[in-house]
Design a protein around this motif. Sequence first.
Motif, PDB file in Angstrom:
ATOM      1  N   VAL A 208     -37.042  21.051 -10.643  1.00 13.76           N
ATOM      2  CA  VAL A 208     -37.728  20.091  -9.782  1.00 13.76           C
ATOM      3  C   VAL A 208     -37.210  18.700 -10.146  1.00 13.76           C
ATOM      4  O   VAL A 208     -37.905  17.862 -10.674  1.00 13.76           O
ATOM      5  N   SER A 209     -35.942  18.481  -9.831  1.00  9.82           N
ATOM      6  CA  SER A 209     -35.245  17.269 -10.265  1.00  9.82           C
ATOM      7  C   SER A 209     -35.280  16.144  -9.243  1.00  9.82           C
ATOM      8  O   SER A 209     -34.801  15.047  -9.519  1.00  9.82           O
ATOM      9  N   GLN A 210     -35.865  16.391  -8.069  1.00 11.30           N
ATOM     10  CA  GLN A 210     -35.855  15.359  -7.040  1.00 11.30           C
ATOM     11  C   GLN A 210     -36.716  14.173  -7.476  1.00 11.30           C
ATOM     12  O   GLN A 210     -37.808  14.363  -8.008  1.00 11.30           O
ATOM     13  N   PRO A 211     -36.221  12.961  -7.222  1.00  4.60           N
ATOM     14  CA  PRO A 211     -37.027  11.777  -7.553  1.00  4.60           C
ATOM     15  C   PRO A 211     -38.102  11.548  -6.490  1.00  4.60           C
ATOM     16  O   PRO A 211     -37.962  12.028  -5.363  1.00  4.60           O
ATOM     17  N   PRO A 212     -39.162  10.814  -6.886  1.00  4.10           N
ATOM     18  CA  PRO A 212     -39.415  10.283  -8.235  1.00  4.10           C
ATOM     19  C   PRO A 212     -40.102  11.310  -9.117  1.00  4.10           C
ATOM     20  O   PRO A 212     -40.643  12.307  -8.616  1.00  4.10           O
ATOM     21  N   ASN A 213     -40.112  11.059 -10.411  1.00  3.27           N
ATOM     22  CA  ASN A 213     -40.831  11.896 -11.365  1.00  3.27           C
ATOM     23  C   ASN A 213     -41.741  10.988 -12.197  1.00  3.27           C
ATOM     24  O   ASN A 213     -41.350  10.535 -13.276  1.00  3.27           O
ATOM     25  N   PRO A 214     -42.932  10.678 -11.688  1.00  2.72           N
ATOM     26  CA  PRO A 214     -43.818   9.754 -12.409  1.00  2.72           C
ATOM     27  C   PRO A 214     -44.262  10.273 -13.766  1.00  2.72           C
ATOM     28  O   PRO A 214     -44.564   9.483 -14.667  1.00  2.72           O
ATOM     29  N   LYS A 215     -44.290  11.588 -13.947  1.00  2.00           N
ATOM     30  CA  LYS A 215     -44.696  12.129 -15.240  1.00  2.00           C
ATOM     31  C   LYS A 215     -43.667  11.785 -16.311  1.00  2.00           C
ATOM     32  O   LYS A 215     -44.020  11.429 -17.441  1.00  2.00           O
ATOM     33  N   ALA A 216     -42.388  11.884 -15.987  1.00  2.00           N
ATOM     34  CA  ALA A 216     -41.334  11.529 -16.948  1.00  2.00           C
ATOM     35  C   ALA A 216     -41.301  10.024 -17.179  1.00  2.00           C
ATOM     36  O   ALA A 216     -41.081   9.568 -18.311  1.00  2.00           O
ATOM     37  N   THR A 217     -41.520   9.246 -16.124  1.00  2.00           N
ATOM     38  CA  THR A 217     -41.590   7.790 -16.284  1.00  2.00           C
ATOM     39  C   THR A 217     -42.718   7.409 -17.233  1.00  2.00           C
ATOM     40  O   THR A 217     -42.562   6.568 -18.125  1.00  2.00           O
ATOM     41  N   LEU A 218     -43.883   8.036 -17.053  1.00  2.00           N
ATOM     42  CA  LEU A 218     -45.032   7.770 -17.924  1.00  2.00           C
ATOM     43  C   LEU A 218     -44.717   8.131 -19.370  1.00  2.00           C
ATOM     44  O   LEU A 218     -45.084   7.397 -20.299  1.00  2.00           O
ATOM     45  N   ALA A 219     -44.031   9.251 -19.580  1.00  2.00           N
ATOM     46  CA  ALA A 219     -43.688   9.667 -20.942  1.00  2.00           C
ATOM     47  C   ALA A 219     -42.757   8.661 -21.613  1.00  2.00           C
ATOM     48  O   ALA A 219     -42.908   8.362 -22.807  1.00  2.00           O
ATOM     49  N   LEU A 220     -41.791   8.129 -20.861  1.00  2.00           N
ATOM     50  CA  LEU A 220     -40.900   7.117 -21.427  1.00  2.00           C
ATOM     51  C   LEU A 220     -41.667   5.852 -21.800  1.00  2.00           C
ATOM     52  O   LEU A 220     -41.431   5.257 -22.860  1.00  2.00           O
ATOM     53  N   LEU A 221     -42.587   5.436 -20.956  1.00  2.00           N
ATOM     54  CA  LEU A 221     -43.364   4.228 -21.246  1.00  2.00           C
ATOM     55  C   LEU A 221     -44.264   4.440 -22.464  1.00  2.00           C
ATOM     56  O   LEU A 221     -44.430   3.538 -23.292  1.00  2.00           O
ATOM     57  N   ASN A 222     -44.842   5.632 -22.583  1.00  2.00           N
ATOM     58  CA  ASN A 222     -45.666   5.915 -23.762  1.00  2.00           C
ATOM     59  C   ASN A 222     -44.844   5.860 -25.040  1.00  2.00           C
ATOM     60  O   ASN A 222     -45.291   5.330 -26.067  1.00  2.00           O
ATOM     61  N   ARG A 223     -43.632   6.405 -24.986  1.00  2.00           N
ATOM     62  CA  ARG A 223     -42.778   6.379 -26.178  1.00  2.00           C
ATOM     63  C   ARG A 223     -42.325   4.952 -26.483  1.00  2.00           C
ATOM     64  O   ARG A 223     -42.192   4.559 -27.648  1.00  2.00           O
ATOM     65  N   LEU A 224     -42.095   4.157 -25.437  1.00  2.00           N
ATOM     66  CA  LEU A 224     -41.722   2.757 -25.635  1.00  2.00           C
ATOM     67  C   LEU A 224     -42.873   1.994 -26.292  1.00  2.00           C
ATOM     68  O   LEU A 224     -42.646   1.145 -27.158  1.00  2.00           O
ATOM     69  N   GLU A 225     -44.089   2.294 -25.883  1.00  2.00           N
ATOM     70  CA  GLU A 225     -45.256   1.697 -26.527  1.00  2.00           C
ATOM     71  C   GLU A 225     -45.263   1.978 -28.028  1.00  2.00           C
ATOM     72  O   GLU A 225     -45.497   1.091 -28.848  1.00  2.00           O
ATOM     73  N   ASP A 226     -45.033   3.241 -28.383  1.00  2.00           N
ATOM     74  CA  ASP A 226     -45.036   3.620 -29.790  1.00  2.00           C
ATOM     75  C   ASP A 226     -43.913   2.921 -30.551  1.00  2.00           C
ATOM     76  O   ASP A 226     -44.107   2.453 -31.674  1.00  2.00           O
ATOM     77  N   LEU A 227     -42.744   2.861 -29.932  1.00  2.00           N
ATOM     78  CA  LEU A 227     -41.579   2.297 -30.600  1.00  2.00           C
ATOM     79  C   LEU A 227     -41.752   0.813 -30.877  1.00  2.00           C
ATOM     80  O   LEU A 227     -41.428   0.325 -31.973  1.00  2.00           O
ATOM     81  N   LEU A 228     -42.269   0.070 -29.893  1.00  2.00           N
ATOM     82  CA  LEU A 228     -42.374  -1.380 -30.000  1.00  2.00           C
ATOM     83  C   LEU A 228     -43.768  -1.848 -30.403  1.00  2.00           C
ATOM     84  O   LEU A 228     -43.988  -3.056 -30.559  1.00  2.00           O
ATOM     85  N   ASP A 229     -44.701  -0.909 -30.563  1.00  2.00           N
ATOM     86  CA  ASP A 229     -46.073  -1.239 -30.958  1.00  2.00           C
ATOM     87  C   ASP A 229     -46.678  -2.267 -30.008  1.00  2.00           C
ATOM     88  O   ASP A 229     -47.113  -3.347 -30.405  1.00  2.00           O
ATOM     89  N   LEU A 230     -46.707  -1.911 -28.739  1.00  2.00           N
ATOM     90  CA  LEU A 230     -47.298  -2.787 -27.737  1.00  2.00           C
ATOM     91  C   LEU A 230     -48.105  -1.953 -26.756  1.00  2.00           C
ATOM     92  O   LEU A 230     -48.091  -0.725 -26.805  1.00  2.00           O
ATOM     93  N   ARG A 231     -48.827  -2.649 -25.900  1.00  2.00           N
ATOM     94  CA  ARG A 231     -49.621  -1.980 -24.876  1.00  2.00           C
ATOM     95  C   ARG A 231     -49.033  -2.273 -23.510  1.00  2.00           C
ATOM     96  O   ARG A 231     -48.836  -3.436 -23.156  1.00  2.00           O
ATOM     97  N   ILE A 232     -48.757  -1.213 -22.751  1.00  2.00           N
ATOM     98  CA  ILE A 232     -48.182  -1.358 -21.417  1.00  2.00           C
ATOM     99  C   ILE A 232     -49.241  -1.019 -20.377  1.00  2.00           C
ATOM    100  O   ILE A 232     -49.821   0.077 -20.417  1.00  2.00           O
ATOM    101  N   PRO A 233     -49.530  -1.909 -19.439  1.00  2.00           N
ATOM    102  CA  PRO A 233     -50.473  -1.570 -18.359  1.00  2.00           C
ATOM    103  C   PRO A 233     -49.855  -0.500 -17.463  1.00  2.00           C
ATOM    104  O   PRO A 233     -48.760  -0.668 -16.945  1.00  2.00           O
TER     105      PRO A 233
END
Length: 350
Positions: A193-218
Amino acid sequence: MIELEGVPELIDPVMVAAFEGWNDAGDAASGAVAHLDREWKGEVFAALDAEDYYDFQVNRPTVWLDNGVRKITWPTTRLSVVRIGGANPRDLVLVRGIEPSMRWRSFCNELLGFAHELGVEMVVILGALLGDTPHTRPVPVSGVTSDPDLARTMHLEETKYEGPTGIVGILQEACTHAGVPAVSLWAAVPHYVSQPPNPKATLALLNRLEDLLDLRIPLGELPEDARAWQLGVDQLAAEDSEVAEYVQTLEEARDTADLPEASGDAIAREFERYLRRRDPGTEPGPGPGHGHGPGPGVGGAGGAGGDGSYLRDTSSGRTRPPRRAVDPDPEAGPGAGQEPGDDPAGPAEP
């Protein structure tokens, strides 16, 4: 000399980049940077010269009407700055564009030139690949780096990938050669199921970015979009017994592999993220267009399509930065982590 007109002095800046194309399965990576830019109201302060890096027969410009006047938008890569407020404010330099068609080393040199002039402390490049992962489970996100010290201090994997690479891998190696700390975050998108968009994968990247940079993303409506996406795929899978059986096989393999992780670091990360979101002192502040960033004339249109650079080399009068003396060799070593390919099974682990 790159002259940054109207851009304020940045606070602990980190560059976050994503590129549409081969490294962007399901548009997950470019969608993550677009989300950051939208939520924090980023103001574009520079754009690379599209003529230098894009084959317009591959990435075609678009024509549109503005109050009856025809205008052209050219495919390019744009940079914007957003300021994250709270008790410990910091700035993000957002890079969003299309994987270039040519001159990749010069392309990376330009981005590193901006990073140098802006005082960027670290570069985080987002990517997404196709993999054997079920859509019903949390999206796996790998954090990799070419820097052994960074891998140790930030609990990342040191990349061991060998094989074809995209602009994410080349930019990561360019940063390494230039002495700029760089990390790549890769989300695995279900290949069925590779067709864009994939909001679940986008959300996972943002969550990992939060952890990496120790910030809160709306996150806005992204969690709800991710749930709706999964329900939609569930319904499609239920209509095909072979697909449903295949998904069950992937689930069993994933659950077996993730069993030790489920009771350790993953739970700790989720709890820390929960606490961070409950802390009112970490609310994001206004972007640079709201009192911190470029003034009039910095966010305006330039060129025929409004994508002209807002930097100027005063010696030549050209609205683009000169080449930097950074010369990463894409043939000198492996790419920067997992890379997408045509094989539905996905690439080898980094």
